[in-house]
Design a protein around this motif. Structure first.
Motif, PDB file in Angstrom:
ATOM      1  N   HIS A 161       6.399  -6.297   2.336  1.00 18.20           N
ATOM      2  CA  HIS A 161       7.538  -5.606   2.944  1.00 18.20           C
ATOM      3  C   HIS A 161       8.328  -6.529   3.866  1.00 18.20           C
ATOM      4  O   HIS A 161       9.529  -6.708   3.700  1.00 18.20           O
ATOM      5  CB  HIS A 161       7.031  -4.389   3.713  1.00 18.20           C
ATOM      6  N   SER A 192       4.620   0.018   1.796  1.00 23.02           N
ATOM      7  CA  SER A 192       3.854   0.374   2.989  1.00 23.02           C
ATOM      8  C   SER A 192       2.551   1.069   2.614  1.00 23.02           C
ATOM      9  O   SER A 192       1.490   0.774   3.189  1.00 23.02           O
ATOM     10  CB  SER A 192       4.694   1.280   3.887  1.00 23.02           C
ATOM     11  N   LYS A 232      -1.851  -0.164   3.194  1.00 25.30           N
ATOM     12  CA  LYS A 232      -2.734   0.551   4.116  1.00 25.30           C
ATOM     13  C   LYS A 232      -4.170   0.018   4.004  1.00 25.30           C
ATOM     14  O   LYS A 232      -4.818   0.167   2.966  1.00 25.30           O
ATOM     15  CB  LYS A 232      -2.716   2.051   3.816  1.00 25.30           C
ATOM     16  N   GLU A 279      12.295   2.610   5.579  1.00 26.97           N
ATOM     17  CA  GLU A 279      11.233   1.674   5.209  1.00 26.97           C
ATOM     18  C   GLU A 279      11.066   1.626   3.692  1.00 26.97           C
ATOM     19  O   GLU A 279      11.498   2.540   2.986  1.00 26.97           O
ATOM     20  CB  GLU A 279       9.893   2.104   5.835  1.00 26.97           C
ATOM     21  N   TYR A 287       8.648   2.523   1.554  1.00 24.36           N
ATOM     22  CA  TYR A 287       7.452   3.337   1.726  1.00 24.36           C
ATOM     23  C   TYR A 287       6.375   3.039   0.691  1.00 24.36           C
ATOM     24  O   TYR A 287       5.178   3.100   0.993  1.00 24.36           O
ATOM     25  CB  TYR A 287       7.822   4.821   1.702  1.00 24.36           C
TER      26      TYR A 287
END
Length: 382
Positions: free
Chosen positions: A278, A119, A123, A114, A116
């Motif tokens: 993403h 990501s 959140k 991924e 990250y």
């Protein structure tokens, strides 16, 4: 080729039979003659009778913090006893473990699944300051621990962050049953979503599809939290019975997903994701799986996704917030069954000829073989 070289794949986060880790990487390396072992958590629900890769089991922790502390330490202790030639980790929390396992006689690889950093920044439960601090901290940690690691990348655009990484793309294994299967007869008003179900993967957009087109039944096969399944039912309103979710709070095996593709004459495979940094850059693994099964794709009209389905003539890209455009896409596939069939066949041909795991398998095996020449590997990373 048979070799005494030992390869250990490690994960504390992913399911032990994760398609990329177990079914692609581990099996391909074993078939190439390497001694392969998987270190991963235990899953009491799974039947292991037909599993061919030795699996050293880790305790499953419900607490993320306990997993990151005790799970990673357990993974380190178990992996160290194996004295592997190559250790491959699949989770950021295992970076310190890989660093500790590295010595002059072995190779460690970080397999990046991924983006990250992106990501972390997405959140919802973190405020902006916390997200920025965690992202900077993660990048600093990653840079330190990966200094003497090989890096493999599951997605093309990850090379923007890891220019030294080797792309081992997450293309599907060509399924012989899919090759023989033909989409004949009347297409059903049923669409299919496979893989994990989550907010960022369009769970609520997909949940309201029966409201947008009351003739549709929407099938999901993949792990879906029960709370999210309830929210999806609310989105469907009076049509919630037209949502069929298999995998509530449980992992669904690759073999079961593949059987699902053959169960019906599906109208399309769907991926109506909301825009996130993403996914807007990423070629979804599920695209290749839908194509492998001969299904036309209906997906969000992100530039990368739109260019992909247009290049391969395998689907329709629409604005995921435009209900009329979404309904028009499904109406088109229902009203033009021959064109829908051609889209499916175009996708299947692209997978068989180009977008398949076999092309990545050869690259991976050659790369692992080269890295096991430890002296040349050490020189290459200095």
């Amino acid at each position: 080729m048979k070799t005494d070289k030992r390869v250990v794949h490690m994960t504390t986060v992913h399911h032990p039979y994760d398609p990329r880790i177990y079914h692609k990487q581990c099996k391909s390396l074993q078939n190439a003659g390497f001694d392969v072992t998987l270190v991963a958590r235990r899953d009491p629900k799974q039947n292991e009778e037909d599993k061919t890769i030795p699996h050293i089991k880790l305790k499953t922790y419900k607490s993320r913090l306990k997993r990151m502390i005790f799970g990673t330490y357990s993974a380190y202790r178990k992996a160290k006893t194996l004295k592997a030639d190559v250790y491959t980790i699949h989770d950021p929390e295992l970076l310190p473990v890989a660093w500790a396992l590295k010595n002059k006689n072995n190779v460690v690889i970080y397999d990046v699944h991924e983006d990250y950093v992106t990501s972390i920044l997405q959140k919802d439960y973190l405020n902006q300051t916390a997200k920025q601090l965690i992202a900077v901290g993660y990048k600093t940690m990653e840079k330190f621990f990966t200094k003497h690691m090989g890096i493999s990348l599951a997605e093309k655009y990850y090379q923007d962050t890891y220019p030294e990484g080797v792309t081992i793309l997450n293309y599907p294994t060509v399924n012989e049953t899919f090759i023989e299967h033909e989409r004949i007869g009347e297409v059903e008003n049923s669409v299919l979503y496979t893989g994990n179900v989550s907010y960022v993967r369009g769970a609520l957009q997909h949940g309201r599809l029966p409201q947008i087109d009351p003739t549709l039944t929407v099938h999901f096969i993949g792990k879906c939290p029960s709370e999210l399944a309830e929210e999806m039912g609310v989105e469907a309103g009076n049509h919630r019975g037209q949502l069929k979710i298999e995998g509530i709070d449980s992992f669904v095996e690759k073999e079961d997903i593949e059987k699902k593709y053959l169960e019906r004459n599906w109208l399309a495979g769907i991926a109506l994701f909301p825009p996130t940094e993403h996914y807007m850059k990423k070629e979804l693994t599920k695209f290749f799986e839908y194509m492998n099964a001969g299904l036309p794709i209906v997906c969000s009209n992100f530039p990368v996704w739109k260019a992909f389905v247009e290049k391969h003539k395998c689907g329709i890209a629409v604005d995921p917030t435009d209900n009329e455009a979404i309904k028009a896409a499904f109406d088109y596939l229902k009203g033009q069954p021959e064109e829908a069939r051609r889209m499916g066949e175009n996708g299947k041909k692209a997978v068989q000829e180009e977008l398949n795991w076999q092309t990545q398998e050869q690259k991976m095996v050659h790369w692992y073989s080269a890295l096991m020449n430890v002296e040349s590997y050490e020189r290459s990373i200095k």
